[in-house]
Design an enzyme around this catalytic site. Structure first.
Site, PDB file in Angstrom:
ATOM      1  N   SER A 163     -11.606   8.410 -40.774  1.00 23.34           N
ATOM      2  CA  SER A 163     -10.927   7.493 -39.849  1.00 23.34           C
ATOM      3  C   SER A 163      -9.860   8.169 -38.990  1.00 23.34           C
ATOM      4  O   SER A 163      -8.791   7.598 -38.753  1.00 23.34           O
ATOM      5  CB  SER A 163     -10.327   6.316 -40.621  1.00 23.34           C
ATOM      6  OG  SER A 163     -11.349   5.602 -41.270  1.00 23.34           O
ATOM      7  N   GLU A 180     -22.056  11.347 -47.094  1.00 22.33           N
ATOM      8  CA  GLU A 180     -23.190  10.430 -46.869  1.00 22.33           C
ATOM      9  C   GLU A 180     -24.493  11.052 -47.345  1.00 22.33           C
ATOM     10  O   GLU A 180     -25.394  10.351 -47.798  1.00 22.33           O
ATOM     11  CB  GLU A 180     -23.253  10.033 -45.381  1.00 22.33           C
ATOM     12  CG  GLU A 180     -22.145   9.041 -45.049  1.00 22.33           C
ATOM     13  CD  GLU A 180     -21.633   9.103 -43.630  1.00 22.33           C
ATOM     14  OE1 GLU A 180     -22.287   9.716 -42.773  1.00 22.33           O
ATOM     15  OE2 GLU A 180     -20.547   8.534 -43.377  1.00 22.33           O
ATOM     16  N   ASN A 194     -18.628  14.578 -35.553  1.00 21.97           N
ATOM     17  CA  ASN A 194     -19.834  14.313 -36.329  1.00 21.97           C
ATOM     18  C   ASN A 194     -20.448  13.009 -35.805  1.00 21.97           C
ATOM     19  O   ASN A 194     -19.974  11.930 -36.122  1.00 21.97           O
ATOM     20  CB  ASN A 194     -19.445  14.193 -37.818  1.00 21.97           C
ATOM     21  CG  ASN A 194     -20.614  13.847 -38.714  1.00 21.97           C
ATOM     22  OD1 ASN A 194     -21.771  13.874 -38.274  1.00 21.97           O
ATOM     23  ND2 ASN A 194     -20.333  13.517 -39.965  1.00 21.97           N
ATOM     24  N   GLU A 201     -12.504  15.168 -47.119  1.00 22.54           N
ATOM     25  CA  GLU A 201     -12.807  13.839 -46.599  1.00 22.54           C
ATOM     26  C   GLU A 201     -12.835  12.820 -47.741  1.00 22.54           C
ATOM     27  O   GLU A 201     -13.868  12.672 -48.410  1.00 22.54           O
ATOM     28  CB  GLU A 201     -14.178  13.832 -45.921  1.00 22.54           C
ATOM     29  CG  GLU A 201     -14.266  14.698 -44.695  1.00 22.54           C
ATOM     30  CD  GLU A 201     -15.357  14.179 -43.750  1.00 22.54           C
ATOM     31  OE1 GLU A 201     -15.029  13.760 -42.650  1.00 22.54           O
ATOM     32  OE2 GLU A 201     -16.529  14.169 -44.163  1.00 22.54           O
ATOM     33  N   LYS A 231     -23.193  11.753 -36.537  1.00 24.58           N
ATOM     34  CA  LYS A 231     -24.060  11.118 -37.554  1.00 24.58           C
ATOM     35  C   LYS A 231     -25.394  10.706 -36.915  1.00 24.58           C
ATOM     36  O   LYS A 231     -25.895  11.449 -36.078  1.00 24.58           O
ATOM     37  CB  LYS A 231     -23.319   9.948 -38.216  1.00 24.58           C
ATOM     38  CG  LYS A 231     -21.945  10.381 -38.728  1.00 24.58           C
ATOM     39  CD  LYS A 231     -21.284   9.396 -39.625  1.00 24.58           C
ATOM     40  CE  LYS A 231     -19.937   9.938 -40.071  1.00 24.58           C
ATOM     41  NZ  LYS A 231     -19.243   9.070 -41.000  1.00 24.58           N
ATOM     42  N   HIS A 286     -21.884  16.700 -46.625  1.00 26.22           N
ATOM     43  CA  HIS A 286     -21.197  15.474 -46.219  1.00 26.22           C
ATOM     44  C   HIS A 286     -21.428  14.383 -47.269  1.00 26.22           C
ATOM     45  O   HIS A 286     -22.520  14.282 -47.846  1.00 26.22           O
ATOM     46  CB  HIS A 286     -21.694  15.011 -44.842  1.00 26.22           C
ATOM     47  CG  HIS A 286     -20.830  13.927 -44.272  1.00 26.22           C
ATOM     48  ND1 HIS A 286     -20.989  12.614 -44.644  1.00 26.22           N
ATOM     49  CD2 HIS A 286     -19.783  13.972 -43.416  1.00 26.22           C
ATOM     50  CE1 HIS A 286     -20.062  11.895 -44.013  1.00 26.22           C
ATOM     51  NE2 HIS A 286     -19.323  12.690 -43.257  1.00 26.22           N
TER      52      HIS A 286
HETATM   53  P1  PGA Z   1     -15.083   8.608 -39.551  1.00 23.00           P
HETATM   54  O1  PGA Z   1     -16.137   9.647 -40.152  1.00 23.00           O
HETATM   55  O2  PGA Z   1     -14.197   9.374 -38.609  1.00 23.00           O
HETATM   56  O3  PGA Z   1     -15.900   7.566 -38.837  1.00 23.00           O
HETATM   57  O4  PGA Z   1     -14.321   8.057 -40.692  1.00 23.00           O
HETATM   58  C1  PGA Z   1     -15.755  10.924 -40.546  1.00 23.00           C
HETATM   59  C2  PGA Z   1     -16.883  11.615 -41.270  1.00 23.00           C
HETATM   60  O5  PGA Z   1     -17.638  10.960 -41.980  1.00 23.00           O
HETATM   61  O6  PGA Z   1     -17.063  12.838 -41.128  1.00 23.00           O
END
Ligand code: PGA
Length: 258
Positions: A218, A102, A8, A172, A10, A100
């Site tokens: 992460s 976010e 992803n 997540e 983003k 997601h």
């Molecule tokens: P991250 O993001 O690996 O930077 O924690 C994962 C995600 O938001 O899908």
């Protein structure tokens, strides 16, 4: 069964040149991993403006597939700023990330909107990667499982037994995203089993056995193995690490060794 590695990106990188370089570096890196096709499905989800160019430089025989980070539930019309599934299909997108955290947080995406999107993705025969996860506050108040159950049940409203098999679920924990602080494999496994229980109650035990559940938050090349081998997830959703091509290729190498 194949392990999913979903990148992803983003809202990164900032230029189309950088996007191409990143994509090509991963593509090159994966060429040297023997038998990868049988082991893993790598999906790159770039920002919308890069999908077109990346679908052109993507080798149809390569093990990398393309995905989108979002979509809209209508097919066309007066919906300023939105992207339809027909457009995504046309760009060789096979997967779409839905719900997601976010988007839930910054764009007020609700369970109802997520449910509409999931239904449309299934109708158009793409594969949704349906994200759910509890916030730090929910976890501290002991409400994590109740929140997950609610997100799951609301998101899956009016989605039947046959359809749900095409959904890839991504657990997540919001508190583990982006901060370098991942959830422990043991803790993640407890949640994975809880999600299976909810699916089993809503659908059936066989559906729960079949559904693919990924972990995200992460994930990097040193902890990826533990989420798959120890915690039993069928793959990972990777943000930050997917933007560093060497690290990302290393991560996929780890997955190919499992
Ligand atoms: P991250 O993001 O690996 O930077 O924690 C994962 C995600 O938001 O899908």
């Amino acid at each position: 069964m194949k392990t999913f590695v979903i990148a992803n990106w983003k809202m990164n990188p900032s230029t189309i040149q950088e996007a191409q370089t990143l994509f090509n570096s991963v593509k090159e890196g994966l060429k040297n991993i023997r038998g990868l096709d049988k082991k893993a499905e790598t999906v790159i989800c770039p920002p919308f403006p890069y999908l077109s160019i990346l679908s052109n430089i993507q080798d149809p025989k390569s093990s990398i597939k393309l995905g989108a980070q979002n979509c809209f539930w209508e097919e066309n019309g007066s919906f300023t700023g939105e992207i339809s599934l027909l457009m995504l299909k046309n760009l060789e997108c096979k997967y779409v990330i839905i719900g997601h955290s976010e988007r839930r947080l910054f764009l007020n995406e609700t369970d109802r909107m997520i449910n509409k999107k999931l239904k449309k993705v299934l109708e158009k025969k793409l594969k949704p990667i349906f994200c759910i996860g509890e916030k730090k506050k929910d976890k501290e108040q002991g409400k994590a499982q109740a929140i997950l159950k609610k997100q799951l049940e609301n998101g899956l409203k009016k989605i039947n037994k046959k359809e749900i098999k095409n959904i890839i679920l991504a657990y997540e924990p919001v508190w583990a995203i982006g901060g370098g602080k991942s959830c422990s494999p043991d803790e993640a496994q407890v949640m994975r089993l809880f999600l299976k229980k909810v699916i089993s109650q809503k659908y059936s035990r066989s559906v729960a056995n079949e559904i693919k559940i990924l972990y995200g938050g992460s994930v990097n090349n040193s902890n990826v193995k533990s989420f798959i081998k120890e915690a039993g997830f069928q793959g990972v959703l990777v943000g930050g690490s997917s933007l560093r091509p060497e690290e990302f290729v290393e991560l996929i190498k780890e997955v190919s060794k499992i």
